[in-house]
Scaffold this motif. Structure first.
Motif, short mmCIF file in Angstrom:
data_model
loop_
_atom_site.label_atom_id
_atom_site.label_comp_id
_atom_site.label_asym_id
_atom_site.label_seq_id
_atom_site.Cartn_x
_atom_site.Cartn_y
_atom_site.Cartn_z
N ARG A 1 0.85 -1.19 0.00
CA ARG A 1 0.00 0.00 0.00
C ARG A 1 0.89 1.24 0.00
O ARG A 1 1.96 1.24 0.60
N LEU B 1 0.58 5.63 0.55
CA LEU B 1 -0.28 6.66 1.14
C LEU B 1 0.33 8.03 0.86
O LEU B 1 1.56 8.19 0.89
N PHE C 1 -2.55 2.31 8.56
CA PHE C 1 -3.49 3.37 8.20
C PHE C 1 -4.87 2.72 8.09
O PHE C 1 -5.09 1.83 7.26
N TRP D 1 -10.40 8.04 10.81
CA TRP D 1 -9.17 7.41 10.36
C TRP D 1 -8.13 7.44 11.47
O TRP D 1 -8.18 8.28 12.36
N LEU E 1 -3.78 6.88 11.84
CA LEU E 1 -2.49 6.71 11.18
C LEU E 1 -1.41 6.55 12.24
O LEU E 1 -1.27 7.39 13.11
N LEU F 1 -6.20 12.39 1.84
CA LEU F 1 -5.33 11.26 2.15
C LEU F 1 -5.68 10.08 1.26
O LEU F 1 -6.45 9.19 1.65
N THR G 1 -4.93 6.53 -0.63
CA THR G 1 -4.08 5.36 -0.48
C THR G 1 -4.34 4.42 -1.65
O THR G 1 -5.47 4.32 -2.15
N TYR H 1 -9.68 6.73 -0.14
CA TYR H 1 -9.18 8.03 0.28
C TYR H 1 -10.03 8.61 1.40
O TYR H 1 -11.20 8.27 1.56
#
Length: 348
Positions: free
Chosen positions: A10, A12, A43, A75, A77, A126, A128, A142
């Motif tokens: 992944r 980001l 994430f 979210w 992180l 954001l 990904t 996102y």
């Protein structure tokens, strides 16, 4: 058979937005100016897409199909902190740090990049991307209009780490993107095509959370007895406006009172003069300046200054052969009613 997605494959990215519901674009195509690649550990994206079930009585006990409820997203992180590796330049995480502190870094060329708190709200895009090899149509996703609600910087472990929890206007994905029409068009953020993955460069590397260069000082004097992890926690007091009568999505955010401090400072108990000064401050609640530093190589030094800290209450604990003393949650404060200087983060 389907290709199963890998959590390792992944990527980001983070881009600062000026408005929570508008992605930078030209004629509906994402403008990736200022985007930064984010190196991360985990994430997590959580769209809020509830079903409101009817509760009226029909004479039977079976439930009936409901309607979609209000939309939003959250979210989390978790990542190492990456200084830029070059003194006087902002780190790759500048968009995220801007959203935490309210403004981008103040730059002193070849010397420092310093983040000071301001009351302005700054939002994030954001996206990904799923890079699993062999997947012909991986699902990308996102966060639209993300804003941190809490942040934690942790030293004392293998690396200086940070964890950010946030809220957002919503969470979108590539499978459903074409379906964001009508009242859901907000989730496209002004885009007409799904954002293509950018290719910015990355700078700097992780730094240790301990060892040579790491330090904890009280009023300018080093406190050698600190052990274990030291956590600087930030509750940013952000509230989402999610109950507009004519809109099913979050229409904006409001900044409330911030709360910043140190969580549970643990020391080996001793008769040291600086530790005794910390004990006295715990009793009197006289405001103190506490500084934490990590790293010792120019371009890769991070210093967190907490002003007017009122040290938490003391507890003594046995830890093997040692007797520890722990100071509870210690809150930082602005030095006057005209400033927002309870915390400063500098990369040098």
């Amino acid at each position: 058979m389907p290709v199963f997605s890998s959590s390792r494959d992944r990527t980001l990215y983070a881009q600062a937005l000026t408005a929570p519901r508008a992605v930078l674009n030209s004629a509906g195509v994402w403008t990736s100016t200022g985007v930064q690649k984010v190196r991360f550990n985990t994430f997590t994206l959580n769209p809020a897409n509830t079903v409101n079930s009817p509760t009226y009585k029909t004479g039977l006990r079976s439930r009936l199909a409901g309607l979609r409820g209000r939309q939003a997203g959250s979210w989390t992180l978790q990542k190492p902190f990456f200084p830029s590796g070059s003194a006087g330049t902002a780190p790759d995480d500048d968009p995220i740090l801007k959203s935490i502190f309210g403004a981008t870094a103040t730059i002193v060329a070849s010397v420092s990049a310093t983040y000071n708190l301001v009351d302005t709200l700054s939002y994030l895009f954001l996206p990904t991307y799923n890079k699993t090899p062999g997947a012909s149509s991986p699902t990308n996703s996102y966060v639209l209009g993300g804003i941190p609600t809490a942040c934690k910087f942790t030293g004392g472990g293998n690396f200086l780490d940070m964890e950010i929890t946030g809220t957002s206007v919503g969470v979108g994905d590539s499978v459903n993107f074409a379906s964001y029409t009508g009242s859901d068009a907000i989730l496209q953020g002004g885009l007409s095509t799904y954002p293509a993955e950018p290719s910015p460069t990355v700078n700097g590397n992780v730094i240790p959370g301990f060892g040579l260069g790491a330090g904890f000082s009280l009023g300018g004097s080093a406190l050698a007895e600190v052990r274990g992890t030291a956590e600087v926690s930030m509750d940013l007091g952000i509230e989402a406006i999610s109950d507009a009568l004519n809109d099913s999505y979050v229409i904006g955010f409001i900044g409330g009172e911030r709360s910043i401090g140190l969580s549970n400072i643990t020391c080996i108990d001793s008769d040291g003069s600086v530790l005794n000064a910390l004990k006295a401050a715990s009793f009197t609640k006289t405001p103190q300046t506490i500084v934490l530093q990590f790293g010792n190589v120019a371009g890769s030094i991070v210093t967190i200054t907490l002003n007017d800290v009122q040290v938490g209450n003391m507890t003594w604990q046995e830890s093997g052969a040692a007797l520890n003393i722990q100071f509870g949650q210690s809150g930082a404060n602005a030095t006057t009613s005209l400033l927002t200087n309870e915390m400063v983060l500098a990369c040098t």
